[in-house]
Design an enzyme around this catalytic site. Structure first.
Site, PDB file in Angstrom:
ATOM      1  N   GLY A   1       0.840  -1.182  -0.003  1.00 25.82           N
ATOM      2  CA  GLY A   1       0.042  -0.089   0.034  1.00 25.82           C
ATOM      3  C   GLY A   1       0.640   1.103  -0.019  1.00 25.82           C
ATOM      4  N   CYS A   2       0.459   2.414  -0.310  1.00 24.74           N
ATOM      5  CA  CYS A   2       1.006   3.448  -0.187  1.00 24.74           C
ATOM      6  C   CYS A   2       1.821   3.851   1.279  1.00 24.74           C
ATOM      7  CB  CYS A   2       0.226   4.601  -0.740  1.00 24.74           C
ATOM      8  SG  CYS A   2       1.078   6.181  -1.310  1.00 24.74           S
ATOM      9  N   GLN A   3       0.911   3.348   2.199  1.00 21.96           N
ATOM     10  CA  GLN A   3       1.494   3.896   3.751  1.00 21.96           C
ATOM     11  C   GLN A   3       1.977   2.489   4.687  1.00 21.96           C
ATOM     12  OE1 GLN A   3      -0.790   6.472   5.878  1.00 21.96           O
ATOM     13  NE2 GLN A   3      -1.322   7.772   3.921  1.00 21.96           N
TER      14      GLN A   3
END
Lengths: 408, 140
Positions: B50-52
């Protein structure tokens, strides 16, 4: 709290601040991503569609002339805002990313060659890294990166050592989106010019906070997005010195940017239209003027002074939280506080603050190399605008105590 | 228990919570209780970026059923991951491939599934179903 601004009155200009999120009044601390829009900008946007809408520049009828004149009025407004010498030095783009790509793809491709050097810094947003990597790959130019210290400030000695006759372009951020650091751009520009390099300043995070004078700075290019300056999304500006813009080949082909088209040869329009192919984002450009008027009516020095109070208040309050560490402690900062909390993932902080109606940004902030420099995966970032209050910062602090309790 | 029975049970569990705090404390608890994934399975191949936050998903067949083990570096995502594992792990591949996951929405956590770029949960669900499809065709 502010001497020169009536914050409650300012808050009343922003309808969205009345939103209730998860049962709590919204606290909006994601202003570095995009600011909210005052009623004045919303009215201008709607007013354009209700009273002026037409395609611009080539129409002969009343509305076409009216829309054109409102559109061009924003250009002159931006010229004034930046203190640019000429209005044709103001090019409308979709935003900062688009502006940087324009310069990299036109100036870069036309003038960079193998062995030339392009300098950026460790704290660049991906949008001021990737376009240069692309053009370097294509031309054989070399990308060099100014390092930073632990406070999140550029190492200017290292920058100076990097400069040589090989340096052809320097592209650095005015204000770091992830850390809030204000870079010494005047000095950066002057030193680059001393070796004959051109300079682009990415002003995405600066324009809402810092007074600008591109002639005094003597930058070759300056770029920013309106949506971070209380204006509409999808609209930005590229300022460039006329002689450079004239020398650069066009970027996108199409309507508006041409003088004459035959199948054998096309001649291009003059500045600024050479770089504005197709029907532009007329409504947002027109509405943007209201954003500049809004900011100038409040007065940028007043905004900056008030935001500095918020920054100091937040920095002190957050530092008191056990296990919280602020990332980016530069002496010169805008109202951005990025932090990490021991043993707690930033995404968990973001989710639990959101449950409390508090909007912050978490993650790498599109600055992965900068996060690597600090040895972290990401931060939680609270960024303040002129409508924020110390009471809201108190709510953030309480919110973080709750996060700690729940995850402890 | 069938997939839908487990989903209904989770919906029932969550109906007891009136406040967001108790709901998220429960999710955090489930995250903490999820058996740690063997480091050997935390590979680049098993990662769902995921991006985070990151999610690791390991799948294997045992006694004709498809089993999942998973982990995440963020605790709330880990709690949600643990719920997905609880619902889908240990069923026949075709049941997993065809499962209609309605519990997240009923519990009011669907926004986490919608955040495709930030947490990788939606990709995880897709990946679990892809494993179901893949093993289903092997079995046939």
């Amino acid at each position: 709290m502010s001497e020169n601004l009536n914050i409650q009155q300012i808050r009343a200009d922003f309808p969205i601040l009345n939103e209730v999120i998860n049962g709590k009044p919204l606290v909006y601390f994601d202003n570095a991503a995009t600011t909210q829009k005052p009623r004045q900008v919303l009215d201008a946007l709607l007013g354009y569609y209700e009273h002026s809408n037409a395609n611009i520049h080539r129409g002969i009828h009343h509305l076409a002339e009216k829309a054109t004149s409102e559109f061009e009025a924003t250009r002159r407004r931006i010229q004034e805002f930046l203190n640019a010498r000429l209005s044709e030095e103001i090019i409308f783009t979709y935003g900062t990313t688009d502006s940087i790509n324009l310069v990299a793809q036109t100036y870069g491709r036309a003038f960079l060659k193998a062995g030339d050097e392009v300098i950026i810094s460790t704290m660049e947003h991906h949008s001021n890294i990737v376009p240069w990597q692309m053009v370097c790959e294509e031309t054989g130019a070399v990308l060099r990166v100014i390092p930073i210290n632990d406070e999140g400030e550029l190492l200017m000695d290292e920058y100076e050592n990097m400069l040589s006759e090989r340096t052809k372009f320097v592209s650095v951020v005015h204000v770091s989106n992830a850390l809030g650091t204000i870079n010494p751009v005047a000095e950066i520009i002057q030193k680059a010019h001393a070796v004959g390099a051109k300079v682009l300043i990415d002003g995405a995070q600066a324009t809402a906070h810092i007074d600008l004078d591109v002639q005094a700075l003597d930058c070759d290019f300056y770029t920013f997005s309106l949506h971070k300056l209380y204006g509409p999304t999808g609209m930005g500006t590229l300022y460039g010195k006329k002689e450079l813009l004239d020398a650069m080949p066009p970027y996108r082909g199409g309507g508006e940017m041409i003088k004459e088209v035959t199948f054998e040869k096309t001649t291009y329009n003059e500045l600024p239209y050479k770089f504005e192919a197709g029907t532009p984002n007329i409504a947002d450009v027109v509405a943007a003027k209201a954003a500049f008027d809004y900011v100038d009516t409040l007065g940028k020095p007043h905004i900056a002074a008030y935001e500095h109070e918020l920054l100091t208040y937040a920095t002190d309050a957050l530092q008191d939280i056990d296990g919280l560490r602020i990332v980016g402690q530069a002496k010169q900062k805008v109202s951005v506080v990025s932090f990490v909390m021991e043993g707690i993932h930033h995404q968990d902080i973001g989710v639990l603050l959101d449950q409390q109606g508090i909007a912050v940004r978490t993650g790498h902030h599109c600055t992965q190399p900068l996060m690597q420099r600090f040895g972290i995966a990401g931060t939680t970032r609270a960024s303040f605008a002129v409508y924020n209050t110390t009471e809201e910062i108190d709510r953030l602090v309480q919110g973080l105590h709750k996060v700690k309790k729940m995850l402890g | 228990m069938q997939i839908n029975e487990i989903q209904d049970e989770l919906i029932e569990d969550f109906s007891l919570f009136d406040e967001w705090e108790s709901k998220y404390e429960y999710i955090i608890d489930m995250g903490k209780q999820l058996a740690p994934l063997n480091e050997a399975y935390k590979t680049e191949e098993n990662i769902i970026k995921g991006c985070q936050s990151r999610v690791w998903l390991h799948a294997y067949i045992e006694d004709d059923v498809l089993k999942f083990e998973a982990d995440s570096d963020a605790i709330i995502v880990k709690g949600l991951v643990s719920m997905l594992v609880k619902v889908l792990s240990g069923h026949k591949p075709e049941e997993i491939a065809q499962a209609d996951l309605y519990f997240m929405e009923r519990i009011g956590l669907h926004q986490h599934l919608a955040q495709t770029r930030s947490n990788g949960l939606a990709s995880m669900v897709k990946q679990m179903k892809t494993y179901g499809l893949a093993y289903q065709s092997i079995n046939q």
